[in-house]
Design a protein around this motif. Structure first.
Motif, PDB file in Angstrom:
ATOM      1  N   GLY A  93       0.795  -1.225   0.000  1.00 27.87           N
ATOM      2  CA  GLY A  93       0.000   0.000   0.000  1.00 27.87           C
ATOM      3  C   GLY A  93       0.824   1.268   0.000  1.00 27.87           C
ATOM      4  N   ASP A 136      -4.656  -8.517   6.194  1.00 28.87           N
ATOM      5  CA  ASP A 136      -5.835  -9.018   5.478  1.00 28.87           C
ATOM      6  C   ASP A 136      -5.467 -10.230   4.624  1.00 28.87           C
ATOM      7  N   THR A 137      -4.361 -10.117   3.897  1.00 31.97           N
ATOM      8  CA  THR A 137      -3.950 -11.204   2.999  1.00 31.97           C
ATOM      9  C   THR A 137      -3.494 -12.421   3.787  1.00 31.97           C
ATOM     10  N   ARG A 191      -3.259  -4.216   4.629  1.00 37.73           N
ATOM     11  CA  ARG A 191      -3.313  -5.147   3.495  1.00 37.73           C
ATOM     12  C   ARG A 191      -2.558  -6.435   3.802  1.00 37.73           C
TER      13      ARG A 191
END
Length: 283
Positions: A219, A236-237, A233
């Motif tokens: 990001g 989340d991944t 991010r």
């Protein structure tokens, strides 16, 4: 994904930990780094404070920075007696030449000091992004050797990885770790929210991949170095990619932007995530 996380701190972060303490779950593991500018007394005082606040201290010991067997003995004896330390994290350390008799993690383990003083768990380092001084095959061989040595000495191994910005190599490394038969719990290193320049400085110092493509996935644009970035991010991944087959996996936060800021971010992330699961828009 943030449940049961652990944190890293320096001896200088005692006051910051006290401020953040009400936001941190009891018994959270707190790793205390072994920086060259901090004294043994300062590190032990930090471990005592961690214990007083209701958390689990996990002091780092840097093999190549320990000057003698007597110094190592004093560290282990005082840490266990004064701070109730039950787990330690062992690394070789940055100096290319040891200042004393210990060249690596194995030389520390083979002293037998840790099991004799009641240490129950030993953290060892994992390097999903590789290591500038070791080939990949050497890293896997060393990790397996340390894992076996800890187990053979009656303690529990715990793997803590270097921080990273890209979930893909982390997930691939986890998969290979389990395929190799290493079942130790893993704590994946995650950078806490920080200024972009700060993140890149730590990445360069630690040999962590921070190419334009990697940082874009995280990001961050390398053409815009102003501002801050958090690991939204990345987490989340990881949350989507980690499966039961990866075994016991939790997160370990490196608070490059400050300990209190990192803890506040974790709380905000958890609240947002729980709201999404319940279908509630966060305020």
């Amino acid at each position: 994904m943030t449940d049961g996380y652990s944190l890293e701190m320096t001896a200088k972060d005692i006051d910051a930990l006290g401020i953040a303490a009400p936001m941190v779950a009891p018994a959270t593991p707190i790793a205390i780094t072994f920086l060259p500018g901090e004294t043994m007394d300062a590190r032990i005082a930090a471990a005592i404070r961690v214990r007083e606040l209701g958390f689990e201290p996990m002091p780092h010991l840097s093999a190549r920075r320990i000057t003698s067997h007597d110094e190592l003995t004093a560290i282990v004896e005082r840490s266990t007696a004064e701070a109730g330390v039950r787990r330690v994290f062992l690394v070789a350390g940055d100096p290319p030449v040891p200042v004393g008799p210990f060249a690596d993690t194995m030389s520390l383990l083979r002293t037998g000091l840790f099991e004799r003083h009641g240490i129950k768990a030993v953290g060892i380092a994992g390097h999903p992004d590789g290591h500038p001084a070791m080939k990949t095959a050497e890293l896997w061989a060393a990790l397996a050797e340390k894992d076996r040595e800890v187990i053979d000495r009656g303690m529990a191994p715990l793997i803590v990885t270097q921080f990273g910005f890209d979930a893909d190599p982390l997930l691939a490394w986890l998969g290979e770790l389990r395929e190799r038969g290493i079942t130790a719990p893993v704590r994946i290193g995650v950078p806490g929210p920080a200024g972009i320049k700060t993140l890149l400085r730590f990445a360069a110092h630690c040999g962590v991949g921070a190419t334009a493509s990697v940082m874009s996935k995280y990001g961050v644009s390398l053409t815009k170095l102003l501002g801050t970035a958090g690991p939204d991010r990345l987490i989340d991944t990881l949350g989507k990619g980690i499966t039961p087959g990866h075994g016991a996996v939790r997160l370990h936060f490196y608070p490059f932007g400050g300990l209190q800021r990192t803890v506040e971010w974790i709380g905000d992330y958890a609240a947002r995530h729980n709201s999404r699961k319940k279908g509630v828009r966060p305020a």
